[in-house]
Design an enzyme around this catalytic site. Sequence first.
Site, mmCIF file in Angstrom:
data_model
loop_
_atom_site.group_PDB
_atom_site.id
_atom_site.type_symbol
_atom_site.label_atom_id
_atom_site.label_comp_id
_atom_site.label_asym_id
_atom_site.label_seq_id
_atom_site.Cartn_x
_atom_site.Cartn_y
_atom_site.Cartn_z
ATOM 1 N N MET A 194 40.207 88.195 22.421
ATOM 2 C CA MET A 194 40.685 86.840 22.742
ATOM 3 C C MET A 194 40.393 85.910 21.567
ATOM 4 O O MET A 194 40.353 84.686 21.742
ATOM 5 C CB MET A 194 40.019 86.337 24.023
ATOM 6 C CG MET A 194 40.375 87.218 25.232
ATOM 7 S SD MET A 194 40.287 86.362 26.805
ATOM 8 C CE MET A 194 38.569 85.924 26.851
ATOM 9 N N HIS A 201 33.720 87.319 16.064
ATOM 10 C CA HIS A 201 32.335 87.370 15.582
ATOM 11 C C HIS A 201 32.027 88.823 15.216
ATOM 12 O O HIS A 201 32.919 89.696 15.299
ATOM 13 C CB HIS A 201 31.377 86.810 16.631
ATOM 14 C CG HIS A 201 31.536 87.424 18.001
ATOM 15 N ND1 HIS A 201 31.280 88.749 18.258
ATOM 16 C CD2 HIS A 201 31.963 86.889 19.174
ATOM 17 C CE1 HIS A 201 31.501 89.005 19.534
ATOM 18 N NE2 HIS A 201 31.932 87.898 20.108
ATOM 19 N N GLY A 238 30.570 91.150 16.681
ATOM 20 C CA GLY A 238 30.843 92.150 17.713
ATOM 21 C C GLY A 238 32.278 92.658 17.608
ATOM 22 O O GLY A 238 32.532 93.876 17.619
ATOM 23 N N HIS A 239 33.219 91.719 17.477
ATOM 24 C CA HIS A 239 34.621 92.121 17.293
ATOM 25 C C HIS A 239 34.782 92.925 15.999
ATOM 26 O O HIS A 239 35.508 93.929 15.959
ATOM 27 C CB HIS A 239 35.535 90.894 17.196
ATOM 28 C CG HIS A 239 35.531 89.995 18.399
ATOM 29 N ND1 HIS A 239 34.961 88.752 18.403
ATOM 30 C CD2 HIS A 239 36.059 90.164 19.635
ATOM 31 C CE1 HIS A 239 35.131 88.183 19.581
ATOM 32 N NE2 HIS A 239 35.793 89.018 20.357
ATOM 33 N N GLN A 279 30.604 97.492 24.683
ATOM 34 C CA GLN A 279 29.676 97.716 25.794
ATOM 35 C C GLN A 279 29.140 96.386 26.344
ATOM 36 O O GLN A 279 28.684 96.312 27.475
ATOM 37 C CB GLN A 279 28.516 98.598 25.300
ATOM 38 C CG GLN A 279 27.409 98.868 26.298
ATOM 39 C CD GLN A 279 27.880 99.634 27.521
ATOM 40 O OE1 GLN A 279 28.879 100.353 27.476
ATOM 41 N NE2 GLN A 279 27.159 99.475 28.628
ATOM 42 N N LYS A 280 29.224 95.333 25.531
ATOM 43 C CA LYS A 280 28.816 93.992 25.985
ATOM 44 C C LYS A 280 29.457 93.669 27.339
ATOM 45 O O LYS A 280 28.840 93.090 28.213
ATOM 46 C CB LYS A 280 29.246 92.972 24.924
ATOM 47 C CG LYS A 280 29.444 91.562 25.364
ATOM 48 C CD LYS A 280 28.147 90.846 25.446
ATOM 49 C CE LYS A 280 28.243 89.373 25.741
ATOM 50 N NZ LYS A 280 29.394 88.886 26.438
ATOM 51 N N ASP A 281 30.733 94.046 27.483
ATOM 52 C CA ASP A 281 31.444 93.840 28.743
ATOM 53 C C ASP A 281 31.533 95.191 29.461
ATOM 54 O O ASP A 281 32.605 95.805 29.551
ATOM 55 C CB ASP A 281 32.831 93.251 28.460
ATOM 56 C CG ASP A 281 32.723 91.904 27.765
ATOM 57 O OD1 ASP A 281 32.371 90.929 28.426
ATOM 58 O OD2 ASP A 281 32.935 91.837 26.535
ATOM 59 N N SER A 295 28.752 86.470 21.453
ATOM 60 C CA SER A 295 29.814 86.126 22.392
ATOM 61 C C SER A 295 30.521 84.884 21.872
ATOM 62 O O SER A 295 29.875 83.986 21.315
ATOM 63 C CB SER A 295 29.207 85.831 23.774
ATOM 64 O OG SER A 295 30.151 85.141 24.570
ATOM 65 N N ARG A 309 31.512 82.578 23.569
ATOM 66 C CA ARG A 309 31.052 81.409 24.323
ATOM 67 C C ARG A 309 29.718 80.874 23.807
ATOM 68 O O ARG A 309 29.313 79.778 24.212
ATOM 69 C CB ARG A 309 30.946 81.753 25.810
ATOM 70 C CG ARG A 309 32.314 81.943 26.473
ATOM 71 C CD ARG A 309 32.173 82.132 27.971
ATOM 72 N NE ARG A 309 33.472 82.199 28.641
ATOM 73 C CZ ARG A 309 34.207 83.303 28.756
ATOM 74 N NH1 ARG A 309 33.773 84.436 28.230
ATOM 75 N NH2 ARG A 309 35.371 83.273 29.382
#
Length: 294
Positions: free
Chosen positions: A30, A34, A36-37, A151-153, A188, A190
């Site tokens: 989305m 960061h 993680g992506h 894995q975060k989600d 994240s 957010r």
Amino acid sequence: MEILRTPAGIHDWRDSIRARSLKVGLVPTMGSLHAGHVSLLEAARRDCDRVVMSLFVNPTQFASGDDLATYPRDEARDFRIAADAGVDLVYCPAPEVIYPEGFSTTVRVSGLSELLEGREGSRGPTHFTGVTTVVAKLLNAIDPDRAYFGQKDAQQAAVIRRMVADLEYRQEIVVLPTVREPDGLAMSSRNVHLDPAERSLAAEIPAALEIVRAGAAGGDLPAAMAAARYRLAEAGIEPEYLEVRDAETLEPVEPDGSRPVLVAVAARIGSTRLIDNIVIKPEPQPNQTARSNR
Ligand code: AMP
């Protein structure tokens, strides 16, 4: 790096790749990218001949209009990060391209979608219906060989695996570890909403999960869960949930050490809702170790 905004453009691109038997990796995002992506993009870059990143803030997976309206967006920055990570193609359709007038089909994974994040009062069951519907569309439009998720989600990954198995999608689903800030906070999009005091408080969430991990390694998961709850309470954090679940079915379990368990947490820090999790794998049994050493 190419940027396409319509399914027709994507289909033409995919057809040209198919003719050359190149392996395609998809990383759905989305945006507001960061590290993680980037870890997912880099894995796709290593494994595949072509990397596609989708960038779509999917309105149907947001519980509140406010969260959707305030979701951070910066397309130009995302394009730069994607290009640096070696992305070949960004697919960033407008909402009306994904959901044109008359759109009326949804993909819903029952059961799994109603637990944890899917409970009324959390994000609600429609959240995952929004996720699975858009991921189904992306898998159809782009037809990657592999699709990468974090894995975060954890619940999202479990729901997507279930959908892919149930609907006989042939793409391989790859789930990669959570990337964290130096103090343990899971990255994240957010997190940008946290003010400095909230940002330092947010590190209590991974600290509580680390207490669980350490305690579980010592053999007493229930005591570790109690200690983690105490740590959060001391910090003034009241988790929406902090629970031990079967890592695959996400059903509540009494862990007996034979199967991996997911320890999942959701909590509000100020007005920002954060989620995190760890997986605790069974300790190898002595006879298994002996076998693998032979
Ligand atoms: P999002 O843009 O938040 O929808 O996330 C896109 C993908 O990146 C999803 O598969 C997420 O699980 C994954 N992701 C988000 N944060 C992280 C993180 N901290 N570490 C690894 N993957 C992540």
